[in-house]
Scaffold this motif. Structure first.
Motif, short mmCIF file in Angstrom:
data_model
loop_
_atom_site.label_atom_id
_atom_site.label_comp_id
_atom_site.label_asym_id
_atom_site.label_seq_id
_atom_site.Cartn_x
_atom_site.Cartn_y
_atom_site.Cartn_z
N GLN A 88 43.67 29.43 37.47
CA GLN A 88 44.49 28.21 37.51
C GLN A 88 45.16 28.00 38.86
N GLY A 89 45.03 28.96 39.77
CA GLY A 89 45.66 28.83 41.08
C GLY A 89 47.16 28.99 41.03
N LYS A 90 47.65 29.76 40.07
CA LYS A 90 49.10 29.94 39.90
C LYS A 90 49.63 31.18 40.59
N LEU A 91 48.77 31.94 41.25
CA LEU A 91 49.23 33.09 42.01
C LEU A 91 49.53 32.65 43.45
N LEU A 92 50.54 33.25 44.03
CA LEU A 92 50.91 32.95 45.40
C LEU A 92 49.82 33.44 46.35
N ILE A 93 49.41 32.59 47.28
CA ILE A 93 48.40 32.99 48.27
C ILE A 93 49.13 33.66 49.42
N SER A 94 48.90 34.96 49.60
CA SER A 94 49.61 35.68 50.65
C SER A 94 48.89 35.60 51.99
N GLU A 95 47.57 35.50 51.98
CA GLU A 95 46.81 35.40 53.22
C GLU A 95 45.56 34.56 52.98
N GLU A 96 45.04 33.98 54.07
CA GLU A 96 43.87 33.11 53.97
C GLU A 96 42.99 33.33 55.20
N VAL A 97 41.68 33.23 54.98
CA VAL A 97 40.72 33.30 56.09
C VAL A 97 39.71 32.18 55.90
N LEU A 152 31.60 39.99 47.85
CA LEU A 152 32.82 40.24 47.06
C LEU A 152 32.51 41.06 45.81
N LEU A 153 31.33 40.84 45.23
CA LEU A 153 30.93 41.62 44.06
C LEU A 153 30.78 43.11 44.40
N GLN A 154 30.46 43.43 45.65
CA GLN A 154 30.22 44.81 46.08
C GLN A 154 31.47 45.52 46.58
N HIS A 155 32.44 44.78 47.10
CA HIS A 155 33.56 45.41 47.80
C HIS A 155 34.47 46.15 46.82
N PRO A 156 34.79 47.42 47.12
CA PRO A 156 35.61 48.22 46.20
C PRO A 156 37.06 47.73 46.07
N ARG A 157 37.58 46.99 47.05
CA ARG A 157 38.97 46.51 46.96
C ARG A 157 39.10 45.22 46.17
N VAL A 158 37.99 44.54 45.89
CA VAL A 158 38.04 43.25 45.19
C VAL A 158 38.06 43.52 43.69
N LEU A 159 39.17 43.15 43.05
CA LEU A 159 39.32 43.36 41.61
C LEU A 159 38.86 42.15 40.83
N ALA A 160 39.06 40.95 41.39
CA ALA A 160 38.66 39.72 40.72
C ALA A 160 38.61 38.60 41.75
N PHE A 161 37.79 37.59 41.47
CA PHE A 161 37.79 36.39 42.29
C PHE A 161 37.35 35.20 41.45
N HIS A 162 37.77 34.02 41.90
CA HIS A 162 37.41 32.78 41.20
C HIS A 162 37.49 31.63 42.18
N SER A 163 36.62 30.64 42.01
CA SER A 163 36.67 29.45 42.87
C SER A 163 38.06 28.81 42.79
N ALA A 164 38.49 28.29 43.93
CA ALA A 164 39.85 27.77 44.06
C ALA A 164 40.03 26.42 43.38
N GLN A 165 41.27 26.04 43.22
CA GLN A 165 41.64 24.72 42.73
C GLN A 165 41.37 23.70 43.84
N PRO A 166 41.19 22.42 43.49
CA PRO A 166 40.90 21.40 44.51
C PRO A 166 41.90 21.37 45.67
N ARG A 167 43.17 21.62 45.40
CA ARG A 167 44.18 21.58 46.46
C ARG A 167 43.99 22.68 47.51
N ASP A 168 43.26 23.74 47.14
CA ASP A 168 43.02 24.87 48.05
C ASP A 168 41.57 24.96 48.50
N GLY A 169 40.78 23.91 48.29
CA GLY A 169 39.40 23.92 48.76
C GLY A 169 38.37 23.81 47.66
#
Length: 182
Positions: A88-97, A152-169
């Motif tokens: 839902q995009g309700k988590l604070l984005i701490s960093e972006e690339v 991202l599926l392979q990286h050991p530090r990635v616990l979860a990911f999801h496509s962003a909300q429209p406001r974030d891309g």
């Protein structure tokens, strides 16, 4: 009787004088909530000792996705409520690339460096902008989006990911929860 033409001219002069120091508002009537992010730094090839080690494979089956495909992944052990807030995009984005305009090789190294150096706080996520390949030839698959999903599926530090909300891309970026380094 007064001359109507002279009154009109006089009124026009008064109006022009009243508005002489007025400046028009800017055409853009929108507030920029987030400042533009700086372009990622691409390290030269000879700088290998400073770069994050390449722990990701480019081989195997890279899932083909379209520009509008929603990317989603969650490792076991992640709370459903946390993953729902990520979607839902309700988590604070701490960093972006932003990986726009990079080759696959450059994007991989920037992503590896970003994940290695990212320090998300608890309850935060990072945002990775990969784009949708809209400027390429019609019908061409979004190459970076496919590889970002694969990596991202392979990286050991990635616990979860999801496509962003429209406001974030929207489907041109992903939110990711990273394991904090101890």
């Amino acid at each position: 009787m007064t001359d109507k033409k002279s009154n009109i001219t006089h009124d026009d002069d008064l109006l022009k004088a009243a508005f002489a120091d007025v400046k028009p508002l800017p055409a853009v009537n929108r507030v920029e909530l987030r400042p533009p992010q700086p372009r990622p730094k691409v390290r030269p090839v000879h700088d290998e000792q400073e770069s994050a080690p390449d722990i990701l494979s480019d081989y195997g089956e890279v899932e083909e996705v379209t520009a509008e495909t929603v990317l989603s992944y969650c490792r076991s052990g992640i709370q459903n409520r946390l993953f729902k807030r990520l979607r839902q995009g309700k988590l604070l984005i701490s960093e972006e690339v932003d990986l726009h305009g990079l080759s696959v090789k450059q994007a991989k190294q920037v992503l590896l460096d970003f994940i290695q150096l990212a320090y998300p706080m608890e309850g935060c996520c990072v945002c990775i902008v990969h784009g949708k390949n809209n400027r390429s030839k019609r019908g061409q698959a979004p190459v970076l989006k496919q590889y970002v999903n694969h990596w991202l599926l392979q990286h050991p530090r990635v616990l979860a990911f999801h496509s962003a909300q429209p406001r974030d891309g929207g489907s041109g970026s992903v939110y990711a929860i990273l394991k904090t380094e101890r």
